[in-house]
Write a protein that holds these residues in place. Sequence first.
Motif, PDB file in Angstrom:
ATOM      1  N   MET A  77       0.840  -1.203   0.000  1.00  0.00           N
ATOM      2  CA  MET A  77       0.000   0.000   0.000  1.00  0.00           C
ATOM      3  C   MET A  77       0.876   1.253   0.000  1.00  0.00           C
ATOM      4  SD  MET A  77      -2.866  -1.450   2.612  1.00  0.00           S
ATOM      5  CE  MET A  77      -3.910  -0.068   2.970  1.00  0.00           C
ATOM      6  N   HIS A  78       1.929   1.213   0.820  1.00  0.00           N
ATOM      7  CA  HIS A  78       2.851   2.353   0.866  1.00  0.00           C
ATOM      8  C   HIS A  78       3.482   2.590  -0.511  1.00  0.00           C
ATOM      9  CE1 HIS A  78       5.958   5.074   2.217  1.00  0.00           C
ATOM     10  NE2 HIS A  78       6.892   4.263   1.755  1.00  0.00           N
ATOM     11  N   LYS A  82       3.083   5.660  -3.344  1.00  0.00           N
ATOM     12  CA  LYS A  82       4.267   6.341  -3.856  1.00  0.00           C
ATOM     13  C   LYS A  82       4.257   6.327  -5.389  1.00  0.00           C
ATOM     14  CE  LYS A  82       8.051   5.798  -1.404  1.00  0.00           C
ATOM     15  NZ  LYS A  82       8.793   6.954  -0.951  1.00  0.00           N
ATOM     16  N   ALA A  83       3.886   5.152  -5.946  1.00  0.00           N
ATOM     17  CA  ALA A  83       3.874   5.017  -7.413  1.00  0.00           C
ATOM     18  C   ALA A  83       2.788   5.894  -8.046  1.00  0.00           C
ATOM     19  CB  ALA A  83       3.664   3.549  -7.790  1.00  0.00           C
ATOM     20  N   ASN A  95     -12.444   0.684 -10.086  1.00  0.00           N
ATOM     21  CA  ASN A  95     -13.539   0.206  -9.237  1.00  0.00           C
ATOM     22  C   ASN A  95     -14.459   1.326  -8.787  1.00  0.00           C
ATOM     23  OD1 ASN A  95     -13.153  -2.785  -8.772  1.00  0.00           O
ATOM     24  ND2 ASN A  95     -11.106  -1.999  -8.340  1.00  0.00           N
ATOM     25  N   ASN A  96     -14.344   2.482  -9.470  1.00  0.00           N
ATOM     26  CA  ASN A  96     -15.204   3.625  -9.174  1.00  0.00           C
ATOM     27  C   ASN A  96     -15.061   4.134  -7.735  1.00  0.00           C
ATOM     28  OD1 ASN A  96     -16.272   3.439 -11.777  1.00  0.00           O
ATOM     29  ND2 ASN A  96     -17.710   1.857 -11.059  1.00  0.00           N
ATOM     30  N   VAL A  97     -13.864   4.014  -7.189  1.00  0.00           N
ATOM     31  CA  VAL A  97     -13.619   4.624  -5.878  1.00  0.00           C
ATOM     32  C   VAL A  97     -13.211   6.066  -6.138  1.00  0.00           C
ATOM     33  CG1 VAL A  97     -12.229   4.552  -3.788  1.00  0.00           C
ATOM     34  CG2 VAL A  97     -12.921   2.418  -4.884  1.00  0.00           C
ATOM     35  N   GLU A  98     -13.936   7.012  -5.508  1.00  0.00           N
ATOM     36  CA  GLU A  98     -13.761   8.429  -5.842  1.00  0.00           C
ATOM     37  C   GLU A  98     -12.579   9.053  -5.092  1.00  0.00           C
ATOM     38  OE1 GLU A  98     -16.636  10.292  -7.714  1.00  0.00           O
ATOM     39  OE2 GLU A  98     -16.514   8.230  -8.442  1.00  0.00           O
ATOM     40  N   ALA A  99     -12.502   8.748  -3.794  1.00  0.00           N
ATOM     41  CA  ALA A  99     -11.457   9.372  -2.984  1.00  0.00           C
ATOM     42  C   ALA A  99     -10.671   8.288  -2.269  1.00  0.00           C
ATOM     43  CB  ALA A  99     -12.085  10.313  -1.957  1.00  0.00           C
ATOM     44  N   LEU A 100      -9.479   8.660  -1.841  1.00  0.00           N
ATOM     45  CA  LEU A 100      -8.626   7.687  -1.167  1.00  0.00           C
ATOM     46  C   LEU A 100      -9.311   7.205   0.125  1.00  0.00           C
ATOM     47  CD1 LEU A 100      -5.753   6.492  -1.606  1.00  0.00           C
ATOM     48  CD2 LEU A 100      -4.987   8.110   0.148  1.00  0.00           C
ATOM     49  N   PRO A 101      -9.508   5.899   0.269  1.00  0.00           N
ATOM     50  CA  PRO A 101     -10.160   5.395   1.481  1.00  0.00           C
ATOM     51  C   PRO A 101      -9.349   5.762   2.729  1.00  0.00           C
ATOM     52  CG  PRO A 101      -9.963   3.664  -0.166  1.00  0.00           C
ATOM     53  CD  PRO A 101      -9.178   4.819  -0.671  1.00  0.00           C
ATOM     54  N   LEU A 102     -10.069   5.923   3.822  1.00  0.00           N
ATOM     55  CA  LEU A 102      -9.456   6.390   5.064  1.00  0.00           C
ATOM     56  C   LEU A 102      -8.295   5.508   5.524  1.00  0.00           C
ATOM     57  CD1 LEU A 102     -10.465   8.944   6.296  1.00  0.00           C
ATOM     58  CD2 LEU A 102     -11.519   7.600   8.128  1.00  0.00           C
ATOM     59  N   ILE A 103      -8.464   4.176   5.380  1.00  0.00           N
ATOM     60  CA  ILE A 103      -7.395   3.323   5.907  1.00  0.00           C
ATOM     61  C   ILE A 103      -6.138   3.362   5.027  1.00  0.00           C
ATOM     62  CG2 ILE A 103      -8.904   1.710   7.158  1.00  0.00           C
ATOM     63  CD1 ILE A 103      -8.281  -0.299   4.864  1.00  0.00           C
ATOM     64  N   PHE A 107      -0.781   5.326   5.137  1.00  0.00           N
ATOM     65  CA  PHE A 107       0.314   4.566   4.521  1.00  0.00           C
ATOM     66  C   PHE A 107       1.208   5.426   3.636  1.00  0.00           C
ATOM     67  CE2 PHE A 107      -2.379   1.164   6.001  1.00  0.00           C
ATOM     68  CZ  PHE A 107      -1.475   0.215   6.444  1.00  0.00           C
ATOM     69  N   HIS A 108       0.894   6.736   3.521  1.00  0.00           N
ATOM     70  CA  HIS A 108       1.837   7.658   2.892  1.00  0.00           C
ATOM     71  C   HIS A 108       3.141   7.695   3.681  1.00  0.00           C
ATOM     72  CE1 HIS A 108      -0.249   9.458  -0.450  1.00  0.00           C
ATOM     73  NE2 HIS A 108      -1.348   9.623   0.270  1.00  0.00           N
ATOM     74  N   SER A 109       2.995   7.499   4.999  1.00  0.00           N
ATOM     75  CA  SER A 109       4.174   7.589   5.867  1.00  0.00           C
ATOM     76  C   SER A 109       4.891   6.241   5.937  1.00  0.00           C
ATOM     77  CB  SER A 109       3.732   8.014   7.263  1.00  0.00           C
ATOM     78  OG  SER A 109       4.594   7.456   8.240  1.00  0.00           O
TER      79      SER A 109
END
Lengths: 366, 242
Positions: A77-78, A82-83, A95-103, A107-109
Amino acid sequence: MQSRLLYDIIGLALFAGVILFGVPALFGYDGFELNTFSRYLSLAIVSMALALSWGTAGLLNLGQAATFGMGSYAMAMHLKLKASGDNLPDFMSWNNVEALPLIWAPFHSLTFTLLAGLLIPAAVGGLIAIFMFRARIAGVFVAVITLAFLVAFQLVVIEQQGLTGGQNGLTGLAPLVLFGWSVDIYSLSFYYLVGACLMIALVFGLYLTHSKFGLILRAIREDSERTRYFGYNVANYQTIIFSISAGLAGWAGMLYALVLEFASPTYMSVSFSLAIVIWCAVGGRESVLAAAVGAILVNLAEGRLSDVFVEGWHLLLGVLFLMVVMFMPRGIYGVIVDAGRAMRRKPVSKKEAQPFETSLNPKRES
Amino acid sequence: MSQLEVRDLHVTFGGLRAVDGMNFDVEQGEILCLLGPNGAGKSTTLDLICGKTQPTGGSIRFQNLEISQMWEFERARLGIGRKFQVPSVYKELTVAENLSVARSVKPGIWHALTSLPVRNSAKMREILDLVGLADKIGEPAGNLSHGETQWLEIAMLIAQDSRLILMDEPTAGMTIQETDRTARIFRSLKANHTLIVVEHDMSFVRTVADRIIVMNQGSKLAEGSIQEIESNEAVKTAYLGH
C-alpha cells in the motif's frame, strides 16, 4: 543444559556465515540469484515465526499466511501510493472509488507502514489468541480456528476490490526509499537488508526460546494443565507468543512484497499457509534456526525442481512431507541432535553409592 | 483463625454428589490425612481446594480469603500447591528445568521474558540432595524411573514452596524404604508448610498424620487423632461393612 545454548550460538554463527558470505560468493554476486535468495530468506522468517508458536508452545497456527499477507499488503500500500503520486491508485479508479479510502491515508508515511506491518498482524494474532486461549482451546482446534480465519480473511481481501485490488492484488509498485536510499531489489545491499532482518529475527527467537519464557512455553506445550498449578497464567503466555509469531510473519510479509514487487491474495492462500508448516517441519519445529534452514532448503529445491517437474512439483513436496513425518518427525534438527547424542554416548562413570534407597529402582542412564 | 476453612462444600457430577457438605479446618503447619474408601471424595476435595473442579456450593477460605471462585493459577500464586495422583512431571524437560518451572516465585510474563532459567543453584542442589536426585540434574525427566519421577514431583513441590501442599497418594508405587524417606521429608516440611495428604498406606499415615479425617460418600465420617480413628465404630463399619 547450558551446552544447548552454545550449540545454538555456533549454529547461528555458521548459518550467518553461509548466508551473508557464502551465498553471495557462490552465486558470483549475480543480481537475479541474489533476489531469488532474498525471497527464500524472507520466507525463512515466517517459518521461524511458526517454529516459535508451533515448536515451542505447541500452538499450530495454520493462519500464519494471513498475518504474513497483512504485512505484505501494508508494504505494498505504501509503495502503491508512492507510485501513484498525487493520483488515486489506478485500480481504485477502475472500481469507481472516488477518494482515497481512510485506511489508505496513513500509509503515505513510511514509519507508519513499517510499524503497521509489524504491529497490525501482532494485534490481530493477539486478538484471536485471547479468544482462543481464554477459552482454553488447544491442540487440533487451534489449527482449525486459525485455518478458518485464514480462509475468511482471504475472501474479504478478494471481495473488497476497491480497497485491496481484489484478485489481482497490488501491482505496479514504486521502489522503496529508505533513508534516501532507493532500494534496488537486485542489489547486494538489498540482499543484506533481508539477511540482516532474518538474523535479527533469529537472535530474537533464540533469546525467547532460551529465556525463562521459552522454558515455561515448553512446559505449557507438554502439560498446560500442570503448569497452571505452578501459578502461571497459561493463556497469557500463549497469547504473547502467538502475537509475537504473528508480528514476525507480518515483518516477513513486508520483505516478501518488496522482493516480488507486488502483493497478492495468493500470499494468504491455504496452500501457502500449509507450505509454511512443511518448511518448518522439514527443518525441525523445535528450533527456530532449523525452521529457517528448512524454509530455505525446501524453497531452494522448489526453485530448482519445479523447472524440471512443472506439474509434479506439488506431488514431490507432498511426498517429502510424508517422508519427514514418517521417518524424521523432528525434522533435520532431530536427525542432527540424535546423531550428536550417539557420538557423545560414552560409558557412564559410576558415581559413589547412591545416597538413598532410590538405587533400588532400575537405572536407565544415557 | 485456621489457615484453611472449608464450609458446607458441595459438588455434584451429573446427579452424583461427589462431595456432600464437607466442613473442616486446617491449621498452619499441620499434616492432615484424608482417608476413606474408593469414591469417598478425597481426591475431589483436593481438586476443589486447588481449583481443578468448581464447587456447586459452599465456601473455601484460605488465609481468610475466599478462593472458591478463583482461577487455579491465582490460587497457586496465593500459596496452594498440588501433587496429582498420576506423577505429572515434564518428561521432555531436564530435572533442573522441571525445578526451574516449579520455582515460580515470579510467575509473570515480564519476569519470564527478561530472565534466563536457573539451571543450577544452591537451593536447587539442596532440594535434589534431599530427594536423592542430585546426579540426575541434567537428565530429561522422561529417563527417570517411576520412583524417581515421584521424587522429582515432590522436589518440584518443595521448590514451589507453597504454604499449603495438597498431596494425592504421594507414596503410590514406592518401596517401603522410599515411603519411610517420604515420611521423613514430610515431617521436615511441616515447619514451614501445611500438608493435606490423601493416602491409603496406613503405616505411612500413622507416621506422618497429626490429624485424620475419614470420608465416606462425600462427607466427613470421623475426625481425630490416629488412636481415635482406629477405635471409631463408624469407621470400622464403613470399612468392614458391618
